[in-house]
Design an enzyme around this catalytic site. Sequence first.
Site, PDB file in Angstrom:
ATOM      1  N   HIS A   1       0.579  -1.290   0.070  1.00  0.00           N
ATOM      2  CA  HIS A   1      -0.043  -0.043   0.067  1.00  0.00           C
ATOM      3  C   HIS A   1       1.050   1.173   0.028  1.00  0.00           C
ATOM      4  CE1 HIS A   1      -3.814  -1.924   1.682  1.00  0.00           C
ATOM      5  NE2 HIS A   1      -3.250  -2.647   0.839  1.00  0.00           N
TER       6      HIS A   1
ATOM      7  N   GLU B   1       1.169   3.673   1.941  1.00  0.00           N
ATOM      8  CA  GLU B   1       1.813   4.098   3.423  1.00  0.00           C
ATOM      9  C   GLU B   1       2.727   3.033   3.569  1.00  0.00           C
ATOM     10  OE1 GLU B   1      -2.657   5.052   3.624  1.00  0.00           O
ATOM     11  OE2 GLU B   1      -1.627   3.510   2.729  1.00  0.00           O
TER      12      GLU B   1
ATOM     13  N   SER C   1      -7.662   8.140   3.406  1.00  0.00           N
ATOM     14  CA  SER C   1      -8.093   7.327   4.863  1.00  0.00           C
ATOM     15  C   SER C   1      -7.191   6.159   4.886  1.00  0.00           C
ATOM     16  CB  SER C   1      -9.521   7.276   5.294  1.00  0.00           C
ATOM     17  OG  SER C   1      -9.494   6.873   6.515  1.00  0.00           O
TER      18      SER C   1
ATOM     19  N   CYS D   1      -6.335   2.276   5.379  1.00  0.00           N
ATOM     20  CA  CYS D   1      -7.127   1.123   5.920  1.00  0.00           C
ATOM     21  C   CYS D   1      -6.717   0.572   7.253  1.00  0.00           C
ATOM     22  CB  CYS D   1      -6.880   0.080   4.656  1.00  0.00           C
ATOM     23  SG  CYS D   1      -5.127  -0.666   4.681  1.00  0.00           S
TER      24      CYS D   1
ATOM     25  N   CYS E   1      -2.820  -0.330   7.349  1.00  0.00           N
ATOM     26  CA  CYS E   1      -1.954   0.846   7.255  1.00  0.00           C
ATOM     27  C   CYS E   1      -2.105   1.621   8.606  1.00  0.00           C
ATOM     28  CB  CYS E   1      -2.099   1.798   6.051  1.00  0.00           C
ATOM     29  SG  CYS E   1      -1.530   0.856   4.552  1.00  0.00           S
TER      30      CYS E   1
END
Length: 150
Positions: free
Chosen positions: A56, A58, A81, A83, A86
Amino acid sequence: MDQQQARTWLATAVTEARAGLAEGGIPIGAALYGADGTLLGRGHNRRVQDGDPSLHAETAAFRAAGRQRSYRGTTMVTTLSPCWYCSGLVRQFGISRVVIGEAVTFHGGHDWLAEHGVEIVLLDDPECAALMRTFTTAHPALWNEDIGED
């Protein structure tokens, strides 16, 4: 956190999101900033490009930052935002603040992070929302795969 600084940092994450989209991936970008404002790492969602479901935005930014003695005082900036995966990363390593471009397309774990002492700065950025809205409309199956829905 100063809103102008948050928006300046968000621009780094947006650039990453656009790079991911140009590569045929999911347009989510992130950056990790040190307590002193130094850019430690940046990245974008690479699940599609690398065939790695754990990559991902992040996590890409976190990995690019390399090993830090401590993550206290750092800020994770993300176009969307985070998940639960993360959000867990933020909590596990004690990242102090998360700047979020938008949470309309996807409302992840940022409320949970706030409940556990992480400062949340939600910018409601129209560019981030438009980027995700366009993507999710064009690629609903890929988006549902990314967020773990059928």
